[in-house]
Design a protein around this motif. Sequence first.
Motif, mmCIF file in Angstrom:
data_model
loop_
_atom_site.group_PDB
_atom_site.id
_atom_site.type_symbol
_atom_site.label_atom_id
_atom_site.label_comp_id
_atom_site.label_asym_id
_atom_site.label_seq_id
_atom_site.Cartn_x
_atom_site.Cartn_y
_atom_site.Cartn_z
ATOM 1 N N ALA A 134 39.144 8.397 16.151
ATOM 2 C CA ALA A 134 38.374 9.476 15.528
ATOM 3 C C ALA A 134 37.212 8.882 14.755
ATOM 4 O O ALA A 134 37.352 7.843 14.095
ATOM 5 N N ILE A 135 36.067 9.549 14.847
ATOM 6 C CA ILE A 135 34.892 9.088 14.114
ATOM 7 C C ILE A 135 34.931 9.633 12.692
ATOM 8 O O ILE A 135 34.900 10.846 12.472
ATOM 9 N N SER A 136 35.012 8.732 11.743
ATOM 10 C CA SER A 136 34.868 9.052 10.328
ATOM 11 C C SER A 136 33.453 8.644 9.928
ATOM 12 O O SER A 136 32.503 8.965 10.636
ATOM 13 N N SER A 137 33.279 7.933 8.835
ATOM 14 C CA SER A 137 31.943 7.501 8.426
ATOM 15 C C SER A 137 32.054 6.542 7.252
ATOM 16 O O SER A 137 33.004 6.609 6.467
ATOM 17 N N VAL A 138 31.061 5.680 7.122
ATOM 18 C CA VAL A 138 30.997 4.841 5.922
ATOM 19 C C VAL A 138 30.815 5.713 4.683
ATOM 20 O O VAL A 138 31.156 5.306 3.564
ATOM 21 N N LEU A 220 30.712 0.235 12.311
ATOM 22 C CA LEU A 220 29.713 0.055 13.365
ATOM 23 C C LEU A 220 28.320 0.399 12.873
ATOM 24 O O LEU A 220 28.115 1.491 12.325
ATOM 25 N N PRO A 221 27.370 -0.516 13.105
ATOM 26 C CA PRO A 221 27.574 -1.923 13.459
ATOM 27 C C PRO A 221 28.389 -2.672 12.399
ATOM 28 O O PRO A 221 28.546 -2.192 11.286
ATOM 29 N N ILE A 227 28.379 -4.312 3.730
ATOM 30 C CA ILE A 227 27.597 -3.431 2.865
ATOM 31 C C ILE A 227 28.524 -2.546 2.035
ATOM 32 O O ILE A 227 28.352 -2.401 0.808
ATOM 33 N N MET A 228 29.517 -1.962 2.675
ATOM 34 C CA MET A 228 30.421 -1.057 1.967
ATOM 35 C C MET A 228 31.336 -1.820 1.015
ATOM 36 O O MET A 228 31.740 -1.279 -0.027
ATOM 37 N N LEU A 229 31.655 -3.050 1.332
ATOM 38 C CA LEU A 229 32.444 -3.858 0.397
ATOM 39 C C LEU A 229 31.680 -4.031 -0.913
ATOM 40 O O LEU A 229 32.254 -3.886 -2.007
ATOM 41 N N ILE A 230 30.395 -4.318 -0.820
ATOM 42 C CA ILE A 230 29.567 -4.468 -2.014
ATOM 43 C C ILE A 230 29.476 -3.140 -2.769
ATOM 44 O O ILE A 230 29.626 -3.095 -4.006
ATOM 45 N N ILE A 231 29.255 -2.047 -2.032
ATOM 46 C CA ILE A 231 29.130 -0.734 -2.663
ATOM 47 C C ILE A 231 30.415 -0.350 -3.393
ATOM 48 O O ILE A 231 30.386 0.193 -4.506
ATOM 49 N N LYS A 232 31.565 -0.655 -2.809
ATOM 50 C CA LYS A 232 32.843 -0.307 -3.437
ATOM 51 C C LYS A 232 33.121 -1.140 -4.686
ATOM 52 O O LYS A 232 33.940 -0.748 -5.528
#
Length: 244
Positions: A134-138, A220-221, A227-232
């Motif tokens: 299933a497609i979720s999202s960042v 993806l990519p 990027i999300m690791l930094i944001i979290k």
Amino acid sequence: MKILIFGACSAIARETAICFAEEGAKLFLVDLKESRLEAVRQDILTRHKTQIEIYECDANDFANHPAMLDAAIGALGGLDAVLIAHGTYPDQQALQLDIEAIRREFSTNCISIISLATLFAGYFEKQKSGCIAAISSVAGDRGRQRNYVYGSAKGAVSLFMQGLRGRLLPSGVKVVTIKPGQVDTPMTADMPKGFLFASAKVVGKGIYDAMKMGKDVVYLPGYWRWIMLIIKLIPESIFKKLKF
């Protein structure tokens, strides 16, 4: 392989379908309008010769979900994998004071996905094999003020898929959560395109690879994982002030 793709007319899902058709997989494509589905079918068949069936279904027509699954099983003689790829990208400003609009968006971007995944889980659990993607999202990784309605719906999808993955592990069923970042598709046509935007072809191929390998969670990519690791890791006292 026998693959069902819900939301098959989206740019990303179409590219994933092409990847599966290239290896000779049989496809059952589902979306809102038969005319658009037929166009996708004909486009794929000009590239690859395989069996492609189409089925018109609204994601929010929950009562029709079981009939859609039965039609797919009957047309293809069973199923090996499904991809749930439908969704909308709402205007946060337009709906944030409209609870009915928020409810509609949650129905499309969250509840309908949960309904379908639950239905498919029952089928594959009895079969003791299969793959549900299933497609979720960042956007579901953290609540940003610019798109928190969309993000919270996708965050719920990610959590649901995580729990479902644990439930189906003993049955040998793979549950794949897809977290795309910014993708250049008709859904993002009005957004300015920066260097982080990826093509639907790249993301579609990434989904195909993730389903074939049975990955748990895929960004993806791939650079979106970092990027999300930094944001979290940004403290809430700072994060709540950010406008991005």
